[in-house]
Motif scaffolding. Sequence first.
Motif, PDB file in Angstrom:
ATOM      1  N   MET A   1      18.368 -32.501  33.800  1.00 35.31           N
ATOM      2  CA  MET A   1      17.467 -32.139  32.740  1.00 35.31           C
ATOM      3  C   MET A   1      18.055 -32.297  31.359  1.00 35.31           C
ATOM      4  N   PRO A   2      19.356 -32.181  31.177  1.00 36.58           N
ATOM      5  CA  PRO A   2      19.881 -32.532  29.893  1.00 36.58           C
ATOM      6  C   PRO A   2      19.845 -34.021  29.705  1.00 36.58           C
ATOM      7  N   ASN A   3      19.348 -34.706  30.739  1.00 37.48           N
ATOM      8  CA  ASN A   3      18.982 -36.086  30.648  1.00 37.48           C
ATOM      9  C   ASN A   3      18.362 -36.311  29.280  1.00 37.48           C
ATOM     10  N   PRO A   4      18.959 -37.160  28.429  1.00 36.74           N
ATOM     11  CA  PRO A   4      18.506 -37.288  27.059  1.00 36.74           C
ATOM     12  C   PRO A   4      17.058 -37.725  26.925  1.00 36.74           C
ATOM     13  N   SER A   5      16.507 -38.414  27.910  1.00 32.38           N
ATOM     14  CA  SER A   5      15.081 -38.697  27.891  1.00 32.38           C
ATOM     15  C   SER A   5      14.463 -37.942  29.049  1.00 32.38           C
ATOM     16  N   PRO A   6      13.909 -36.761  28.810  1.00 30.85           N
ATOM     17  CA  PRO A   6      13.586 -35.857  29.898  1.00 30.85           C
ATOM     18  C   PRO A   6      12.405 -36.287  30.737  1.00 30.85           C
ATOM     19  N   SER A   7      11.791 -37.439  30.447  1.00 27.49           N
ATOM     20  CA  SER A   7      10.723 -37.890  31.328  1.00 27.49           C
ATOM     21  C   SER A   7      11.275 -38.426  32.638  1.00 27.49           C
ATOM     22  N   ARG A   8      12.584 -38.612  32.707  1.00 27.16           N
ATOM     23  CA  ARG A   8      13.222 -39.063  33.933  1.00 27.16           C
ATOM     24  C   ARG A   8      14.231 -38.028  34.386  1.00 27.16           C
ATOM     25  N   ALA A   9      14.351 -37.863  35.686  1.00 27.17           N
ATOM     26  CA  ALA A   9      15.282 -36.854  36.198  1.00 27.17           C
ATOM     27  C   ALA A   9      16.606 -37.483  36.570  1.00 27.17           C
ATOM     28  N   ALA A  10      17.684 -36.871  36.216  1.00 28.98           N
ATOM     29  CA  ALA A  10      18.998 -37.317  36.668  1.00 28.98           C
ATOM     30  C   ALA A  10      19.097 -37.136  38.166  1.00 28.98           C
ATOM     31  N   ALA A  11      19.815 -38.045  38.801  1.00 31.29           N
ATOM     32  CA  ALA A  11      19.850 -38.015  40.258  1.00 31.29           C
ATOM     33  C   ALA A  11      20.627 -36.822  40.768  1.00 31.29           C
ATOM     34  N   LEU A  12      19.978 -36.016  41.567  1.00 34.00           N
ATOM     35  CA  LEU A  12      20.617 -34.833  42.130  1.00 34.00           C
ATOM     36  C   LEU A  12      21.823 -35.218  42.962  1.00 34.00           C
ATOM     37  N   THR A  13      21.679 -36.259  43.772  1.00 30.57           N
ATOM     38  CA  THR A  13      22.762 -36.591  44.683  1.00 30.57           C
ATOM     39  C   THR A  13      24.013 -37.024  43.954  1.00 30.57           C
ATOM     40  N   VAL A  14      23.868 -37.660  42.791  1.00 28.35           N
ATOM     41  CA  VAL A  14      25.044 -38.065  42.021  1.00 28.35           C
ATOM     42  C   VAL A  14      25.806 -36.843  41.538  1.00 28.35           C
ATOM     43  N   THR A  15      25.098 -35.888  40.950  1.00 28.16           N
ATOM     44  CA  THR A  15      25.764 -34.747  40.354  1.00 28.16           C
ATOM     45  C   THR A  15      26.198 -33.725  41.382  1.00 28.16           C
ATOM     46  N   ALA A  16      25.584 -33.709  42.549  1.00 27.24           N
ATOM     47  CA  ALA A  16      25.966 -32.735  43.569  1.00 27.24           C
ATOM     48  C   ALA A  16      27.409 -32.943  44.014  1.00 27.24           C
TER      49      ALA A  16
ATOM     50  N   GLY B   1      18.482 -42.833  41.736  1.00 23.23           N
ATOM     51  CA  GLY B   1      17.848 -42.287  40.566  1.00 23.23           C
ATOM     52  C   GLY B   1      18.699 -42.272  39.325  1.00 23.23           C
ATOM     53  N   GLY B   2      18.275 -41.448  38.397  1.00 20.77           N
ATOM     54  CA  GLY B   2      18.879 -41.315  37.088  1.00 20.77           C
ATOM     55  C   GLY B   2      17.807 -41.426  36.013  1.00 20.77           C
ATOM     56  N   PRO B   3      17.588 -42.640  35.438  1.00 18.20           N
ATOM     57  CA  PRO B   3      18.407 -43.829  35.647  1.00 18.20           C
ATOM     58  C   PRO B   3      19.824 -43.614  35.127  1.00 18.20           C
ATOM     59  N   GLY B   4      20.738 -44.306  35.750  1.00 19.08           N
ATOM     60  CA  GLY B   4      22.128 -44.205  35.352  1.00 19.08           C
ATOM     61  C   GLY B   4      23.058 -43.786  36.460  1.00 19.08           C
ATOM     62  N   GLY B   5      22.518 -43.409  37.618  1.00 18.41           N
ATOM     63  CA  GLY B   5      23.357 -42.999  38.729  1.00 18.41           C
ATOM     64  C   GLY B   5      23.991 -44.192  39.427  1.00 18.41           C
ATOM     65  N   SER B   6      25.250 -44.033  39.815  1.00 11.62           N
ATOM     66  CA  SER B   6      25.976 -45.091  40.519  1.00 11.62           C
ATOM     67  C   SER B   6      25.671 -45.034  42.002  1.00 11.62           C
ATOM     68  N   GLY B   7      25.002 -46.039  42.514  1.00  4.93           N
ATOM     69  CA  GLY B   7      24.746 -46.115  43.949  1.00  4.93           C
ATOM     70  C   GLY B   7      26.001 -46.398  44.741  1.00  4.93           C
ATOM     71  N   VAL B   8      26.971 -47.105  44.119  1.00  2.00           N
ATOM     72  CA  VAL B   8      28.227 -47.411  44.802  1.00  2.00           C
ATOM     73  C   VAL B   8      28.999 -46.127  45.091  1.00  2.00           C
ATOM     74  N   THR B   9      28.869 -45.135  44.221  1.00  2.00           N
ATOM     75  CA  THR B   9      29.523 -43.850  44.439  1.00  2.00           C
ATOM     76  C   THR B   9      28.694 -42.934  45.331  1.00  2.00           C
ATOM     77  N   THR B  10      27.391 -42.938  45.139  1.00  8.09           N
ATOM     78  CA  THR B  10      26.527 -41.954  45.794  1.00  8.09           C
ATOM     79  C   THR B  10      26.288 -42.253  47.266  1.00  8.09           C
ATOM     80  N   LEU B  11      26.066 -43.493  47.632  1.00  6.93           N
ATOM     81  CA  LEU B  11      25.741 -43.797  49.023  1.00  6.93           C
ATOM     82  C   LEU B  11      26.831 -43.338  49.991  1.00  6.93           C
ATOM     83  N   PRO B  12      28.115 -43.629  49.748  1.00  4.14           N
ATOM     84  CA  PRO B  12      29.116 -43.147  50.707  1.00  4.14           C
ATOM     85  C   PRO B  12      29.256 -41.628  50.709  1.00  4.14           C
ATOM     86  N   ALA B  13      28.957 -40.969  49.580  1.00  2.16           N
ATOM     87  CA  ALA B  13      29.054 -39.510  49.538  1.00  2.16           C
ATOM     88  C   ALA B  13      28.032 -38.858  50.455  1.00  2.16           C
ATOM     89  N   PHE B  14      26.918 -39.536  50.690  1.00  2.76           N
ATOM     90  CA  PHE B  14      25.852 -38.969  51.509  1.00  2.76           C
ATOM     91  C   PHE B  14      25.465 -39.893  52.665  1.00  2.76           C
TER      92      PHE B  14
END
Length: 516
Positions: free
Chosen positions: A1-16, A113-126
């Motif tokens: 939500m501190p996502n600078p453009s709040p019409s898009r949600a930051a990816a939960l899985t990235v930040t988790a 998601g994000g936009p801005g989330g790294s799929g290369v980092t997130t996919l192996p984490a989950f």
Amino acid sequence: MPNPSPSRAAALTVTAVLLSCALTGCGGGSGDGHGNLTAQKLNWQDCPAPSESEGGGGAPSPLPGGTQWQCATMKAPLDWADPKGDTIGIALIRARTSGDPARRIGSLVFNFGGPGGSGVTTLPAFGGDYAKLRTRYDLVSFDPRGVGRSDGVKCEDDTQLDAYFQQDAIPDDAAQRKALVDNTKAFNAACEKNSGRTIPHVRTTDAARDMDLMRKVLGDDKLHYFGISYGTELGGVYAHLFPKNVGRAVFDGVVDPTQDPEQGALGQARGFQLALDNFAEDCTSKKDPCPIGDTPKDVKDRIGTFLESLEGKPIPGVFPRELTRTAATNGIAQALYSKDFWEYLTEGLEQAYSGDGKVLMLLSDSLNGRTEDGQYSNLTAANVSINCADEKPRYTVADVEARLPEFRAASPLFGDYLAWGMLSCTDWAVPGAADHPDVGAAGSAPILVVGNTGDPATPYEGAKKMVEALGKGVGVELTYKGQGHGAYDSGNKCVHNAVDGYLLNGTVPPAGTVCT
């Protein structure tokens, strides 16, 4: 939500991933202009440790059974209007299918998601969450252009970002408003200075064209796709551009494609307020006393009073930084992304009321892409760049002030913050593409659209809007009556059965299916 453009949600899985470690110590056409890039061969190798722009950390561990994650870089045109010109490298990751090769369907491409989330980092984490899907697919994800290793956008440095996220994002007077505007201008100017080559070419339409090139390079006739949060918007834009190339696709945590940035921000204000209401009700309805309030109203009133007390008088956070009102609001929002985080929110508030803001600040840091050693991923830089390249409206201070009453009515706690976030694209160097994305996809294969009634970041109503916008016979809506952002990762068996049934067997659930 501190996502600078709040019409898009930051990816939960990235930040988790970051949160867990901090708290526990751990344009149209068929795309035939690709030229010889469609014939490129990917050089798959064992994955290195994530770069700083991807969030850092160690190299991905093998999956159960020993399958190694493999990484490669795909070349794509920097400018899709000039497909034979300069190229950009798109970082990919995959895990090969665990099942019978004869039953392999193809690659299943994820965007988290994000936009801005790294799929290369997130996919192996989950990746373990998608073990069943790997029985018939290679699991694949990527850093979209401008993200992580894919020519990641660079704006301000770590020290500057610490100050940026500590600023007062809820200005009360002319001086504070000027400071917010000046800080936003400085951030945007840094993006142009450090990444002027890249930022004109990070629109969602560009990423969608990259995915169609990816489909060809991976050897698939159709794109099989799993999009979460902003990934649903990317998937919708892909389906619009390449409807005949859509294979089996699932959208989860659905962005409303009919809204402009103001409408999206207002929807999020309502969504986060609903999640806060649900959190307060849950805390006070348990057998054990709720440590942060006696009734739902008491919980929310105390939170509001606490946030106001931080105005001009922050408390200790993560040394040497202090917990400001902005950081505390960020932290509360982050915890509302998932019911699994509600215990952290309760703990964080209880400690903050006693003068210790560490947990709330760690929650805020995780949403901003900050690691414990003070390094930031490029989540925020990419988020702003992609949003501002996509979104045509440019709002002024006067626009925000005129709309504040409506935002405050939607959410006494989050309304002001989300309204002032609409300034993030003012003075951006690149014009925005449109008021909202076009996702009409006549002729596409069915797309399963999963909406969560308690979703704070992409409110439930967006799922129906996506189904309608995709067009008759394309979108198939499934409702999950739950909490948090998205549905599949909630672990709900009904949702899993419906999604797995479609992706693995091609069985489309009846439209209007409800999971509880």
